[in-house]
Design a protein around this motif. Structure first.
Motif, PDB file in Angstrom:
ATOM      1  N   ILE A 136       0.844  -1.199   0.000  1.00 42.81           N
ATOM      2  CA  ILE A 136       0.000   0.000   0.000  1.00 42.81           C
ATOM      3  C   ILE A 136       0.879   1.248   0.000  1.00 42.81           C
ATOM      4  O   ILE A 136       1.935   1.294   0.612  1.00 42.81           O
ATOM      5  N   GLN A 160      -3.637   3.285  -0.917  1.00 41.53           N
ATOM      6  CA  GLN A 160      -4.437   3.127   0.300  1.00 41.53           C
ATOM      7  C   GLN A 160      -3.614   3.561   1.517  1.00 41.53           C
ATOM      8  O   GLN A 160      -2.413   3.305   1.594  1.00 41.53           O
ATOM      9  N   THR A 209      -6.837   0.220   5.710  1.00 38.04           N
ATOM     10  CA  THR A 209      -6.600  -1.190   5.419  1.00 38.04           C
ATOM     11  C   THR A 209      -7.293  -2.047   6.474  1.00 38.04           C
ATOM     12  O   THR A 209      -7.040  -1.881   7.667  1.00 38.04           O
TER      13      THR A 209
END
Length: 428
Positions: A221, A249, A254
């Motif tokens: 991410i 993200q 997450t």
């Protein structure tokens, strides 16, 4: 009198001694020692910046604008200028401060000086709460979304933007970066079929290495759209789409745990002191019981009063907006308060100094191309920041540490080998 001798006299008033570095001014005059590096004041605008922003930020703005330069060894020049850049003219008696200001104004010229706008690479005005999702995305974009070609030039083929691990000072940068990635995989105890989350995955080097060499299923991410696009291309090129996923993200967004292991390499510096416990809590929640976290993070020395900590003004304005460094003890403490069991901490300070010197050499070797890919100001920012950072690591003003922590399993059973640091050598 020519300009350089007058500047030398001003420096002597501030420091209480002669200039530690040679000077050359825009009129061709020189002063100070000429047997080493020379600070070149190319334009009187540099003095305007110092008049209104004495100290590091004024010097940095003049450097970025090309109004100040160094001829000779940049590292030697930075070492000699440490006391000068850090000097605080406002601590001098009022009469001496006024005399210094009058002399600067007379050197600047007959027109009453006004502040100059900062060079365009400076971070624009920030909006939103510190370390909010929106503001963090903007900060990451400022630093990372400046062109993947530029980062390839600086970082080399590994595309790893964190401290390498050198076997010897002569180890190549590529070998040292590969060694660092493999060391992290071994510390995490990665095995085929496990799930790995790489927080702040950059251009995908860690997840690619872990999937290719250890057979894990990896998620990387990042908040940088340019990084994510580059990483996805690398994943596709290696045919690892079934094992590696790249997301744009935030770690706070997450929620698809549990993971067997989490790596966070050079990302936690962006988290901020106010958010660090939340960061630790969220990573703990994403790990299965017995899962491991490898937190690779730059550290600063502790202060007597931590409330007085301020980010480096040049780094904050030009390099890492809103970035914050913490002492390693505070990092370990917060990880433990979140519920982690910290099992190992390895200091790699000298390795980061070597890494940065490699990056500086890469940049200098292809300087014209770097300027073309970004701008003269951006290239100058990077050269100054990386060279100064290398010196900070070499002098022990900052460090970098890999902290290995475990989410304790039920009952507290051990999940690590009995032999300390069994990960040093990769199992056959």
């Amino acid at each position: 009198m020519s300009v350089a001798p007058r500047l030398a006299a001003l420096i002597e008033q501030v420091l209480g001694g002669p200039p530690p570095i040679g000077l050359r001014a825009w009129d061709g005059s020189t002063a100070g020692p000429q047997d080493g590096p020379v600070l070149v004041v190319r334009h009187r605008r540099a003095l305007r910046r110092l008049l209104f922003r004495p100290g590091e930020l004024g010097v940095a703005r003049a450097w970025v604008a090309g109004e100040l330069d160094v001829e000779g060894d940049l590292y030697d020049a930075l070492e000699r200028m440490t006391d000068l850049v850090g000097a605080r003219p406002f601590t001098l008696p009022a009469g001496r401060r006024a005399a210094i200001a009058r002399e600067l104004i007379s050197l600047i010229g007959p027109v009453v000086p006004v502040p100059l706008p900062p060079p365009p690479e400076e971070v624009p005005r920030r909006t939103g709460a510190l370390h909010s999702l929106r503001r963090d995305r903007a900060a990451i974009s400022h630093h990372y979304d400046v062109g993947n070609d530029f980062y390839e030039l600086v970082l080399g083929p590994s595309m790893v933007y964190s401290c390498a691990v050198f076997g010897t000072p002569d180890t190549t940068l590529e070998d040292a970066q590969a060694a660092k990635l493999d060391l992290i995989c071994r510390k995490l105890g990665l095995r085929e079929g496990q799930r790995l989350l790489d927080v702040g995955c950059g251009w995908g080097s860690m997840v690619l290495h872990a999937a290719r060499e250890y057979g894990v299923r990896a998620v990387g991410i990042t908040l940088s759209a340019e990084q994510a696009a580059y990483a996805r291309e690398r994943v596709a090129k290696e045919g690892l789409e079934d094992r590696v996923e790249i997301r744009v993200q935030d770690y706070r967004e997450t929620a698809d745990g549990p993971y067997d292991a989490i790596s966070s390499i050079g990302m936690a510096e962006h988290v901020g002191a106010a958010r660090y416990r939340e960061y630790a809590d969220r990573l703990l929640g994403l790990l299965r019981p017995g899962g491991r976290l490898l937190n690779h993070q730059i550290a600063r020395r502790p202060l007597e009063d931590e409330r007085t900590y301020r980010a480096d003004p040049f780094i904050d304005a030009y390099v890492f907006p809103d970035g914050e460094l913490a002492p390693v003890g505070r990092t370990v403490s917060l990880l433990e308060r979140a519920g982690f069991e910290v099992r190992d901490a390895e200091a790699l300070r000298e390795h980061y100094a070597l890494t940065l010197r490699h990056w500086v050499r890469n940049l200098e070797a292809r300087w014209d191309e770097a300027v073309r890919l970004t701008s003269p100001g951006r290239a100058r920012v990077w050269r100054l920041y990386m060279a100064a950072s290398a010196q900070a690591f070499e002098r022990g003003r900052i460090g970098v540490n890999q902290v290995l922590a475990v989410r304790p399993p039920a009952g507290g059973a051990s999940v690590l080998p009995l032999r300390p640091r069994a990960w040093v050598e990769r199992a056959a």
